[in-house]
Design an enzyme around this catalytic site. Structure first.
Site: not given
Ligand code: ARG
Length: 458
Positions: A111, A157, A285, A287, A292
């Site tokens: 995390n 405009h 054409k 283009n 775009e």
């Molecule tokens: N690939 C995951 C992400 O990018 C990894 C994190 C997964 N973490 C967990 N606690 N399940 O978020």
């Protein structure tokens, strides 16, 4: 079953459909460099604080550095079956560093690891994008310098308004893009303000880590103060996307203007043939598809900003797997913005201006109406009265199908007694731009000053 970072509690392999659905390696493999940099700093810190034996820390750092150099040489062999880039790198470390690899994930969770890599990636990409903006600006500045003598009708405009220098208009693009650079710069700073690593899964860790040491090594100016916020926060990605959105809006406007000017109806410019594409049915054409698509790119980027905000809204505190999708949303927007900048850069390079087509439009005498009104004001007439007088004069010329140049002075004087013989001299594009004198105006001297300023800063 592919080896996971979390196998212990499980007795049976992950369901194939779930594995496929939760897999993110194909998207997050571009975080490899940043995961490695984060891990190097982390491993070094674990040794310095004696959380793991010094020797093993050194071995981890060495292994990770080898992986980084392999990556840079395009030689890092990532197992495509890994759950994500973080697990893939962990298995590579296990293969190369032996038992020391078992210590790398000490005092760390994916995390805080994921969001640290993501921040490092965003910061570097923001900087790369800024460089790409500069390249487009250089091309535009080059054109602005080359066309200093060219005047074209300015539009409001989409109707003839007042003559302006073509350089003046091109320099307005530089201003927009400069603000985009500034926004990317502040998005970058914000991203690098606080290091999330060391927040663990959400509560921090009981081990004596040194977060400041890691922050210093990775280039963060400070630490995330709250570990729960650290793993949940994706504000930085929204800020970056919002800077990208505004950039893309500017680029799409520029693309549209160039498309319009290159039509047969305007004919103000032509593109190098190598930039254009043909039609499968209509042989004639050529283009401007590249423009775009540049115009359209903003639709995707704005959509991605909205997707990111929608992804985040209503999420509870702490890491949620929803957050895995933040990466593909941002990556796609970055790639698109880079692509848009790249084609605009070659687009500006390949422009041939058609001065004659602009001169033809400048024959429209209504373009000089405001100059006539200001002429009267300079002779003491209140502006509202001057506005009315010139409006009536133009209506008269229209009705009688006469050019203002051919109307006798007596007719002018019917609308305002202070008109003099010199009034007809105002019906000229060069005179019109020269008459402007306010700072930032289309006066040639003022535009030349702007060009000098841009040359100094770019
Ligand atoms: N690939 C995951 C992400 O990018 C990894 C994190 C997964 N973490 C967990 N606690 N399940 O978020």
């Amino acid at each position: 079953m592919k080896k996971k970072l979390w196998g212990g509690r499980f007795t049976r392999p992950t369901d194939r459909a779930v594995e496929r659905f939760t897999h993110s390696l194909s998207v997050d493999r571009r975080l490899a460099r940043y995961d490695l940099l984060g891990s190097i700093a982390h491993a070094r810190m674990l040794g310095k604080t004696s959380i793991i034996p010094r020797k093993e820390s050194q071995q981890l750092v060495r292994t990770l550095q080898i992986l980084l150099s392999n990556l840079e040489r395009g030689k890092l062999r990532i197992d495509p079956a890994a759950e994500d880039i973080h697990s893939a790198i962990q298995s590579l470390v296990e293969k190369k560093a032996g038992p020391a690899a078992q210590r790398l994930h000490t005092a760390r969770s994916r995390n805080d690891q994921v969001v640290t890599s993501f921040r490092l990636y965003c910061a570097e990409e923001a900087e790369n994008l800024r460089k790409s903006i500069r390249s487009v600006q250089k091309e535009i500045l080059h054109q602005a310098e080359a066309v200093q003598q060219i005047i074209l009708p300015g539009y409001t405009h989409l109707r003839h308004a007042q003559p302006v220098l073509l350089s003046h208009l091109l320099l307005s693009y530089l201003e927009m893009l400069q603000r985009d650079q500034d926004r990317l710069c502040s998005a970058r700073c914000q991203t690098m303000e606080e290091l999330p690593l060391g927040s663990g899964a959400l509560a921090g860790t009981g081990l004596p880590i040194d977060r400041r040491m890691v922050a210093r090594e990775l280039g963060f100016s400070g630490l995330k103060e709250n570990s729960i916020d650290a793993v949940t926060d994706r504000d930085f990605a929204v800020e970056l996307l919002s800077a990208l959105s505004l950039l893309s809006v500017h680029l799409s406007r520029i693309a549209e203007e160039l498309i319009l000017w290159s039509t047969a109806e305007f004919g103000f410019l032509r593109f190098d043939e190598r930039l254009l594409t043909g039609s499968s049915m209509m042989p004639q054409k050529q283009n401007p598809d590249f423009l775009e698509l540049a115009r359209a790119g903003s639709a995707r980027i704005i959509g991605n900003l909205s997707a990111m905000l929608t992804l985040l809204k209503g999420l509870p505190s702490g890491y949620q797997r929803d957050l895995q999708l933040d990466k593909e949303i941002l990556f796609e927007a970055l790639d698109r913005a880079e692509g848009m900048l790249a084609v605009l850069s070659v687009g500006f390079h390949g422009i041939r201006w058609n001065r004659q087509a602009m001169a033809t439009q400048l024959k429209d005498e209504s373009l000089y109406a405001t100059d006539l009104a200001e002429y009267l004001v300079a002779k003491g007439v209140p502006f509202a009265e001057a506005h009315r007088a010139v409006g009536q004069l133009l209506a008269h010329a229209d009705r009688t199908k006469t050019s203002l140049k051919n109307l006798p002075l007596a007719t002018y004087r019917k609308f305002s007694a202070v008109f003099g013989r010199d009034a007809v001299r105002l019906l000229d594009p060069a005179a019109s731009v020269r008459r402007k004198r306010s700072a930032g105006s289309t006066n040639p001297a003022e535009v030349a000053r702007q060009i000098r300023r841009w040359k100094k800063i770019s």
